[in-house]
Design a protein around this motif. Structure first.
Motif, PDB file in Angstrom:
ATOM      1  N   ARG A   1      49.259  -8.822  14.619  1.00  0.00           N
ATOM      2  CA  ARG A   1      49.285 -10.320  14.780  1.00  0.00           C
ATOM      3  C   ARG A   1      50.793 -10.638  14.660  1.00  0.00           C
ATOM      4  NH1 ARG A   1      44.940  -9.424  16.048  1.00  0.00           N
ATOM      5  NH2 ARG A   1      43.087 -10.122  14.924  1.00  0.00           N
ATOM      6  N   GLN A   2      51.145 -11.656  15.473  1.00  0.00           N
ATOM      7  CA  GLN A   2      52.672 -12.094  15.423  1.00  0.00           C
ATOM      8  C   GLN A   2      52.678 -13.487  15.358  1.00  0.00           C
ATOM      9  OE1 GLN A   2      55.288 -10.331  18.733  1.00  0.00           O
ATOM     10  NE2 GLN A   2      54.676 -12.435  19.610  1.00  0.00           N
ATOM     11  N   LEU A   3      53.780 -13.942  14.618  1.00  0.00           N
ATOM     12  CA  LEU A   3      54.079 -15.434  14.721  1.00  0.00           C
ATOM     13  C   LEU A   3      55.632 -15.417  15.012  1.00  0.00           C
ATOM     14  CD1 LEU A   3      52.761 -17.693  12.271  1.00  0.00           C
ATOM     15  CD2 LEU A   3      55.024 -17.798  12.372  1.00  0.00           C
ATOM     16  N   THR A   4      55.937 -16.578  15.688  1.00  0.00           N
ATOM     17  CA  THR A   4      57.494 -16.554  16.022  1.00  0.00           C
ATOM     18  C   THR A   4      58.171 -17.881  15.607  1.00  0.00           C
ATOM     19  OG1 THR A   4      56.837 -15.507  18.064  1.00  0.00           O
ATOM     20  CG2 THR A   4      58.838 -16.933  18.033  1.00  0.00           C
ATOM     21  N   ARG A   5      59.317 -17.491  14.910  1.00  0.00           N
ATOM     22  CA  ARG A   5      59.986 -18.878  14.539  1.00  0.00           C
ATOM     23  C   ARG A   5      61.381 -18.659  15.130  1.00  0.00           C
ATOM     24  NH1 ARG A   5      58.286 -21.539  10.093  1.00  0.00           N
ATOM     25  NH2 ARG A   5      60.246 -22.795  10.432  1.00  0.00           N
ATOM     26  N   ARG A   6      62.439 -19.623  15.210  1.00  0.00           N
ATOM     27  CA  ARG A   6      63.736 -19.546  15.407  1.00  0.00           C
ATOM     28  C   ARG A   6      64.471 -20.066  14.192  1.00  0.00           C
ATOM     29  NH1 ARG A   6      60.896 -20.189  19.784  1.00  0.00           N
ATOM     30  NH2 ARG A   6      61.569 -19.084  21.708  1.00  0.00           N
ATOM     31  N   LEU A   7      65.852 -19.273  14.159  1.00  0.00           N
ATOM     32  CA  LEU A   7      66.754 -19.520  13.259  1.00  0.00           C
ATOM     33  C   LEU A   7      67.965 -19.793  13.838  1.00  0.00           C
ATOM     34  CD1 LEU A   7      67.506 -19.351  10.154  1.00  0.00           C
ATOM     35  CD2 LEU A   7      67.961 -17.000  10.540  1.00  0.00           C
ATOM     36  N   LYS A   8      68.867 -20.768  13.326  1.00  0.00           N
ATOM     37  CA  LYS A   8      70.000 -20.780  13.994  1.00  0.00           C
ATOM     38  C   LYS A   8      71.108 -20.403  12.746  1.00  0.00           C
ATOM     39  CE  LYS A   8      73.694 -24.124  15.876  1.00  0.00           C
ATOM     40  NZ  LYS A   8      73.866 -25.498  16.150  1.00  0.00           N
ATOM     41  N   ILE A   9      72.016 -19.515  13.044  1.00  0.00           N
ATOM     42  CA  ILE A   9      73.197 -19.075  12.113  1.00  0.00           C
ATOM     43  C   ILE A   9      74.163 -19.682  12.454  1.00  0.00           C
ATOM     44  CG2 ILE A   9      74.446 -17.171  11.342  1.00  0.00           C
ATOM     45  CD1 ILE A   9      72.107 -15.211  12.250  1.00  0.00           C
ATOM     46  N   LYS A  10      74.975 -20.588  11.540  1.00  0.00           N
ATOM     47  CA  LYS A  10      75.854 -21.725  11.820  1.00  0.00           C
ATOM     48  C   LYS A  10      77.454 -20.695  11.616  1.00  0.00           C
ATOM     49  CE  LYS A  10      74.337 -24.536   8.984  1.00  0.00           C
ATOM     50  NZ  LYS A  10      74.128 -25.742   8.031  1.00  0.00           N
ATOM     51  N   GLY A  11      78.211 -21.095  12.186  1.00  0.00           N
ATOM     52  CA  GLY A  11      79.539 -20.304  11.997  1.00  0.00           C
ATOM     53  C   GLY A  11      80.542 -21.214  11.318  1.00  0.00           C
ATOM     54  N   ALA A  12      81.776 -21.226  11.566  1.00  0.00           N
ATOM     55  CA  ALA A  12      82.809 -22.097  10.932  1.00  0.00           C
ATOM     56  C   ALA A  12      82.731 -23.286  11.884  1.00  0.00           C
ATOM     57  CB  ALA A  12      84.001 -21.452  11.224  1.00  0.00           C
ATOM     58  N   PRO A  13      83.311 -24.512  11.280  1.00  0.00           N
ATOM     59  CA  PRO A  13      83.220 -25.829  12.173  1.00  0.00           C
ATOM     60  C   PRO A  13      83.902 -25.714  13.311  1.00  0.00           C
ATOM     61  CG  PRO A  13      83.864 -26.229   9.684  1.00  0.00           C
ATOM     62  CD  PRO A  13      83.846 -24.686   9.878  1.00  0.00           C
ATOM     63  N   LEU A  14      85.011 -24.934  13.289  1.00  0.00           N
ATOM     64  CA  LEU A  14      85.779 -24.571  14.624  1.00  0.00           C
ATOM     65  C   LEU A  14      86.255 -22.972  14.692  1.00  0.00           C
ATOM     66  CD1 LEU A  14      86.920 -26.020  17.327  1.00  0.00           C
ATOM     67  CD2 LEU A  14      89.041 -26.439  16.106  1.00  0.00           C
TER      68      LEU A  14
END
Length: 613
Positions: free
Chosen positions: A442-455
């Motif tokens: 059984r599988q379930l998919t999500r997404r995650l954003k990893i934020k870096g520095a502002p610049l």
């Protein structure tokens, strides 16, 4: 033998599931969709691909979730009211998709949000609340720009706070480069929602799929090498196969039988839409199935079964270095399975895959333009390239797929792990939660954003080549749109090199990121680059950014100097004075002669007139 013992154990435990003491059912997710039908859609979605995109959601949204759909322009019209999703709900929505149009006069986002969430203001949340907003424009409520500006301000100052207090996650899908991206991004980031931006309607189906998986993800089985396993607990499966124009999907059953759109068997429904096929099979044969003709990372096999997988809420975005806790568990008839005998023979893992650059995630393309004149040496001005697609850091290769084992927690009867983000680079990642029982997956998919520095600033040296004979420093600046308003950024780059060489490059406000600056250099040696920027956060607060400096060493052969141009004879100031004075005397003489001739002619005419008189 181990596999046989595992299968026998599973068979015996299945009989005990229904009488096991189970935890109470979790409240279902409540999902509201707002679809823009303003007149600008005639240009941005000329083929009305909103309808097949919504049909995809209709087919894949899991039964039991609560969902409702509204159309909005200057008014907001309910397409289907919120209700538990079942076959009747899906049939009603499918029959009303033809009502999606592009005839609206305005884009009243404030009214649409208020209408779709009105009942949420009266009751506390029981399950997760998700609001999916799809639009192609700005807040536009009337011909009076002041009224539209006031409406936008109310969204920012009042509605966002209200949505947060009501536990609503806003997932925004923007179409075209005319959207109010700062507003959409604030709605998403301030409510822990998700933002996707597309430049054309051709990608709408994929964006709606991704947002669905962030709000009410369906249970799937893994696809590996275009093959997937169906077990005897699956009552139905639906294959979502994205295909290129002119492509054709096919399925091969475990017994070798081939299923095509023009060669269907009993129990098969085949729905061909623009860009994808939806193939639904009732009572499918257990065993290994194969997809032919198409291969796409967004393909899915959604199943209907009493044996499901559930996942604890996953934050949509975390900072680099944070360790979000991940949990998954198996359910039977919607209730968590807690039998230790079964749980001990299950294996759970999360597969972490970096996603390639997409408009989902929010980059609006721009044309390459040069920077203003720079202060510094008399060399070719540094070139800049704005709005280029996101790329991995210059010196760091893109991350590969990783896999983490999720261990069983005996106290909670759940599988858990802490996601190791320290080994990842900033970006968007697909998380595939898998529970493997040996005879089923059984599988379930999500997404995650990893934020870096502002610049962030990446540095690379460019050696002379046949295509470009000049050496240069390449500086790529990447802004984190969830942390800083990109168009507010301004600052400078300071490059220092051999023999006291210095170059200052100004970066004015209004630039689009990622931004690449090319600084030509004439001599080999060591170069150091520092920078300093000012900008504003999404909420309007002033922020000062000083990225890490960089050092580069360039070793190249200095091109031979061009031959000197032969010196010209110096100008004689005495002769120049003679020429000027002589010219003025000659010009004065010509003017005096002309005046004398004109005066004499006039005097002769007057004398002749007096004689005749």
């Amino acid at each position: 033998m181990a596999s046989l013992r595992r299968a026998r154990l599973l068979s015996s435990i299945v009989l005990l599931w229904l009488i096991a003491v189970q935890a109470p059912l979790a409240a279902p997710a409540d999902v509201r969709l707002l679809i823009d039908v303003s007149g600008s859609m005639r240009q941005n979605d000329p083929r009305n691909l909103r309808a097949p995109a919504l049909q995809l959601v209709n087919e894949l949204i899991p039964a039991g979730a609560i969902a409702g759909v509204w159309l909005f322009a200057e008014q907001t019209e309910v397409l289907i009211p919120p209700a538990p999703v079942d076959d009747a709900w899906k049939k009603r929505l499918a029959g009303r998709l033809a009502r999606i149009h592009s005839r609206g006069l305005f884009t009243d986002i404030e009214r649409a949000i208020r209408t779709a969430t009105e009942d949420w203001t009266k009751t506390p949340p029981e399950g997760e609340r998700h609001l999916i907003l799809f639009t192609d424009g700005l807040v536009d409520v009337s011909k009076d720009e002041a009224e539209s500006a006031a409406s936008r301000e109310r969204i920012l100052s009042e509605q966002i706070e209200s949505l947060k207090s009501e536990g609503v996650k806003v997932h925004a899908i923007g179409l075209s480069d005319q959207i109010d991206e700062p507003l959409m991004r604030l709605l998403a980031t301030q409510t822990d929602g998700w933002l996707e931006v597309a430049q054309d309607a051709e990608t709408l189906q994929r964006l709606f799929l991704r947002v669905l998986e962030q709000s009410a993800p369906p249970t799937t089985v893994p696809i590996q090498g275009n093959r997937f396993e169906i077990d005897d607990q699956v009552r139905e499966f639906t294959l979502l196969a994205f295909r290129p124009e002119g492509g054709q999907s096919q399925l091969t059953a475990p017994d070798g039988e081939r299923i095509r759109a023009d060669q269907l068997t009993p129990g098969v429904k085949w729905r061909a839409e623009v860009g994808y096929d939806l193939v639904t099979l009732s009572n499918p044969k257990p065993g290994q199935w194969r997809i032919r003709g198409v291969e796409d990372p967004d393909n899915r096999v959604v199943i209907v079964t009493d044996m499901d997988i559930e996942v604890a809420p996953v934050p949509n975005a975390v900072g680099l270095g944070e360790l979000p806790q991940l949990e998954s568990w198996l359910t039977d008839h919607g209730q968590p399975v807690e039998r230790t005998e079964l749980l001990q023979v299950l294996a759970s893992r999360v597969i972490v895959t970096p996603e390639s650059a997409t408009p989902a995630l929010g980059q609006i393309q721009g044309a390459a333009v040069p920077t203003p004149p720079v202060v510094g040496e008399n060399v070719t001005p540094p070139a800049t390239e704005e709005g280029q697609p996101p790329q991995p850091p210059l010196a760091v290769p893109p991350a590969a797929t990783a896999e983490q084992t999720m261990a069983l927690d005996q106290a909670t009867k759940r599988f858990s792990t802490s996601l190791q983000t320290r080994t990842l680079t900033p970006g968007v990642y697909r998380l595939d939660f898998v529970i493997d029982g040996g005879t089923f997956q059984r599988q379930l998919t999500r997404r995650l954003k990893i934020k870096g520095a502002p610049l962030t600033v990446d540095y690379e040296g460019q050696q002379p080549s046949e295509t470009d004979p000049f050496a240069a420093l390449l500086v790529r600046l990447t802004a984190e749109p969830d942390l800083v308003e990109q168009t507010s950024l301004s600052g400078y780059l300071l490059a220092r090199g051999p023999d006291g060489w210095t170059e200052v490059v100004e970066i004015p406000k209004g630039k689009r990121f990622p931004l690449t600056v090319k600084i030509p250099v004439q001599h080999p040696g060591e170069y150091r680059i520092s920078s300093h920027f000012m900008g504003r956060t999404l909420t309007g607060d002033l922020t000062e950014i000083q990225p890490e400096p960089g050092a580069l060493t360039l070793d190249f052969a200095v091109p031979p100097a061009e031959p000197a141009v032969e010196a010209t004879q110096p100008v004689s100031w005495l002769w120049l004075l003679v020429y000027v004075l002589g010219g003025n005397v000659l010009l004065g003489g010509l003017l005096a002669l002309t005046w004398w001739l004109m005066t004499r002619s006039r005097s002769s005419r007057n004398t002749a007139k007096r004689t005749r008189a």
